[in-house]
Design a protein around this motif. Structure first.
Motif: not given
Length: 308
Positions: A59, A64, A67, A92, A95, A102
């Motif tokens: 990712i 990130l 996030g 996420t 992804n 997740s």
């Protein structure tokens, strides 16, 4: 709110004035301290990325970091850090490919972070035995990393999977079987990725060191009597206490723990409140940025859904 009221009732506003007046000459330290939570966001995002890579999930760092900022935003609104972790997991899940996986990754990330907190506390304690002498129950915190590592090893063991399959085959539990299997695969997938786990742990230690430095800079800026050595031991313990899902973002718990544990080192209730609330204020700057990131991301998601 009740806890905050009780703490404020014990504060001498004269002491508050003295602390705030000291900032007039040492405000550049506070400006430097304001940059540290941003560095913490980058370290946390990199640790998250390392764990995901251990599960062959690539990712982009930019996703990130955003996030992580969203997580900081929700930490200001919900109890402890649970709200932020759920927000990071939601951010996420597409992804990663699964809500459950997740969330499992975020949980592992949090557990490794907890081990890193304890590691910094132990090293600081070994370097400052006089500080620990005033805290006879300090070494009980060693049970935390032992419990975390033991829990991960138990869940990653093949025999656990065998007993889990038998249990989940019972009537009434089959509905959650697939989700539990996904979570188990996430934990077991890291079993042979020790280099990834060690890197994540190193990043956790770096993150905790950054937080300790943040507290030290603020304490120096406000001319507080507590030493850097004492804060190196106290801050990790206070961070663990603030994780308890009792108050919003640990407000009240953090101040109370600092006041009680820091009293033998010259810290007053006023010092604890100024220190904790300054940290909260600096983190809130990044929480505001996270709020904008969340709104922009939600708007983009809504527009993408509407165009289908």
């Amino acid at each position: 709110m009740v806890l905050i009221t009780v703490l404020l009732s014990q504060v001498s506003f004269g002491d508050l004035h003295v602390r705030l007046r000291g900032l007039a000459t040492d405000w550049p330290l506070l400006m430097i301290a304001a940059l540290l939570p941003g560095i913490g966001v980058l370290i946390s995002a990199q640790r998250w990325r390392v764990i995901l890579a251990g599960l062959d999930k690539a990712i982009p760092m930019s996703v990130l970091v955003r996030g992580q900022l969203v997580g900081v935003f929700f930490n200001q609104l919900l109890p402890s850090t649970i709200g932020g972790d759920l927000a990071r997991s939601w951010w996420t899940h597409r992804n990663v490919g699964s809500h459950v996986l997740s969330l499992t990754v975020v949980a592992i990330d949090r557990l490794i972070g907890l081990i890193g907190i304890c590691a910094v506390a132990f090293v600081a304690a070994l370097l400052s035995p006089d500080v620990v002498a005033t805290m006879p129950l300090f070494w009980l915190t060693g049970l935390i990393p032992v419990a975390v590592v033991g829990l991960l090893l138990v869940f990653a063991h093949p025999r656990t999977a065998m007993w889990g399959r038998r249990l989940l085959s019972l009537p009434g539990l089959r509905l959650v079987r697939d989700k539990v299997a996904i979570a188990y695969q996430g934990i077991a997938g890291l079993r042979s990725r020790w280099s990834r786990l060690c890197t994540a742990l190193a990043l956790s230690i770096a993150l905790m060191v950054e937080i300790v430095v943040l507290y030290v800079l603020i304490a120096v800026a406000f001319n507080m009597p507590v030493s850097a050595e004492a804060l190196a031991v106290l801050v990790p313990i206070v961070s663990i206490i603030a994780m308890l899902p009792v108050t919003i973002n640990g407000i009240g718990l953090r101040e109370g723990a600092l006041a009680v544990l820091g009293a033998p080192f010259g810290m007053t209730m006023a010092d604890a409140i100024v220190l904790a609330w300054t940290v909260l204020l600096l983190q809130s700057l990044y929480a505001v940025l996270g709020g904008f990131v969340y709104m922009a991301g939600r708007r983009a998601t809504t527009e993408a859904t509407a165009s289908r």
